[in-house]
Design an enzyme around this catalytic site. Structure first.
Site, mmCIF file in Angstrom:
data_model
loop_
_atom_site.group_PDB
_atom_site.id
_atom_site.type_symbol
_atom_site.label_atom_id
_atom_site.label_comp_id
_atom_site.label_asym_id
_atom_site.label_seq_id
_atom_site.Cartn_x
_atom_site.Cartn_y
_atom_site.Cartn_z
ATOM 1 N N ASP A 1 9.106 2.580 0.730
ATOM 2 C CA ASP A 1 8.006 3.296 1.358
ATOM 3 C C ASP A 1 8.083 3.019 2.859
ATOM 4 O O ASP A 1 7.669 1.972 3.339
ATOM 5 C CB ASP A 1 6.672 2.828 0.786
ATOM 6 N N TYR B 1 0.851 -1.192 0.000
ATOM 7 C CA TYR B 1 0.000 0.000 0.000
ATOM 8 C C TYR B 1 0.881 1.234 0.000
ATOM 9 O O TYR B 1 1.808 1.356 0.811
ATOM 10 C CB TYR B 1 -0.921 0.017 1.217
ATOM 11 N N LYS C 1 3.746 9.837 9.125
ATOM 12 C CA LYS C 1 3.419 9.415 10.490
ATOM 13 C C LYS C 1 4.393 9.968 11.527
ATOM 14 O O LYS C 1 4.332 11.138 11.875
ATOM 15 C CB LYS C 1 3.294 7.897 10.541
#
Length: 447
Positions: A234, A142, A263
């Protein structure tokens, strides 16, 4: 537990928010728990119910809901000076300097506003730098809500995974299975001259937590080097959570060309970042020809929060604490599963954990010989043939059982878990030994 107010709030939300939420993953069955406030490693919902929070905002909250005093002071001081300026500030330079000192692959950084924006920008940068169009992604990986990676199928027949993306867009994306070196070699043999980048999470962290098999990332690194493609890690989820301040790339010893962050790097505020070799980053405007810009990029409050967040971790035992609690959780859950659900697989590393409801496993008497505190893809482990190695393996687990039964039971026992089988769960610096013990007791009853 009483959930009347959460249910009423959800009913109101359905009238004004599509699906009643602002992010699809929050639409949990039968309706979301609406949070009123956080306290340390806990949250209290709108009905006054208290939970041990293992969601942690889906990863950003390394310190839980009570951040250390230096972080609070940095946020308040910066916010008091003004919300934002549309001009550079010293704090964004200092934060970038911290990242370049600690992350092996990072020489320069471009800050943006979300993990999705970071991966969108990284794909555009890779295409602009290489002059190529195709990107390789992992099935089950993702990379945010972006057109280039919301693609399913395989390299021979890629198709959009959601409505709203033209079929023509998907033809430039080549999905392959994670942990399959031969599939990676084949896609480069077929398309190597057209591949701008391989985009991969060091650990599949939105698909139940799947660790890489030994040598997999090294294979990707070699293939990219041989064909002039960029390796993009990622690390929106793993960054500054797996591998400490050097991130997952430091833990695995593989250096990508580009890295995306989000994050934790923003200290709980909206953030994203693209880091990597200077010669590549300087392809971004205004230094180069790849356009990238954003009104709120490098927002001073976010930069102050992120810098203070990471500086505190550099000076204290933050990673020792969270990683030890994570190991104890995974070991405890492994022992419980060995007794009550031996086919299930406990996954995770550092301060990430999850239980995959896999349908098959080794004989129960062999369980103690397994990895013990989270699947590490060890070939000598009796579970190796059964543990998930790809996103498809996780999808074949009893995913409905997690969402419809197990999570509901844990919620009633005061444990807030992620809403589905696929999302990671996180330990924070605010969690305690007591939180771990209470969680393991809840697992025993819920399983």
């Amino acid at each position: 537990m009483n959930h009347e107010r959460s249910r009423a709030l959800y009913d109101r939300a359905l009238s004004v928010l599509p699906g009643g939420v602002n992010s699809s993953v929050r639409a949990t069955i039968p309706y979301p728990v609406f949070i009123e406030r956080g306290e340390g490693g806990h949250v209290i919902d709108a009905d006054g119910n208290r939970y041990v929070d293992w969601v942690m905002g889906y990863g950003p909250l390394l310190y839980g809901h009570d951040v250390p005093e230096p972080v609070t002071a940095a946020i308040q001081s910066t916010a008091a000076d003004g919300p934002m300026y549309g001009a550079p500030t010293e704090i964004e330079v200092e934060h970038a300097e911290f990242l370049t000192r600690h992350v092996p692959s990072v020489e320069q950084v471009r800050f943006v506003n979300s993990g999705t924006e970071a991966t969108v920008s990284a794909v555009r940068l890779a295409r602009g730098y290489t002059g190529r169009d195709k990107v390789v992604i992992m099935q089950g990986g993702y990379h945010g809500a972006q057109e280039s990676t919301l693609v399913e199928g395989n390299a021979e027949n890629p198709t959009p995974s959601t409505a709203g993306i033209p079929e023509e867009f998907a033809k430039h994306t080549l999905p392959i299975p994670f942990n399959d070196p031969e599939a990676a070699r084949e896609v480069f043999a077929e398309h190597g001259e057209d591949i701008a980048a391989v985009l991969v999470e060091p650990i599949l962290a939105n698909m139940g937590v799947v660790m890489p098999i030994d040598g997999y990332h090294e294979t990707l690194r070699e293939l990219c080097d041989d064909h002039g493609s960029l390796l993009v890690f990622d690390e929106v989820i793993t960054g500054f959570r797996v591998g400490g301040l050097s991130c997952a790339q430091g833990k695995f010893g593989v250096t990508p060309d580009l890295t995306t962050f989000g994050k934790i790097v923003g200290g709980g505020f909206p953030v994203g970042a693209i880091g990597g070799r200077a010669e590549i980053l300087e392809s971004f405007t205004p230094a180069g020809g790849v356009f990238q810009a954003g009104t709120f990029s490098g927002h001073p409050v976010t930069m102050a929060a992120g810098k203070a967040y990471l500086e505190y971790a550099a000076k204290h035992d933050v990673y020792d604490h969270v990683n030890d609690l994570g190991r104890r959780l995974r070991k405890g859950i492994t022992d419980i599963c060995a007794d009550q659900a031996p086919s299930y697989t406990v996954v995770g590393t550092d301060s990430i954990f999850k239980t995959i409801f896999t349908r098959e496993g080794p004989a129960s008497e062999d369980i103690e010989e397994c990895c013990g505190a989270g699947c590490r893809q060890e070939p000598a482990c009796p579970r190796y043939e059964y543990c998930p190695k790809t996103g498809a393996d996780v999808a074949r687990a009893e995913t409905d059982r997690w969402e419809r039964i197990f999570r509901q039971e844990m919620k009633e026992r005061g444990m807030l878990l992620t809403g589905n089988q696929f999302e990671s769960q996180f330990v924070s610096y605010a969690h305690t030994d007591e939180d771990v013990e209470e969680t393991l007791e809840a697992y025993k009853h819920a399983l």
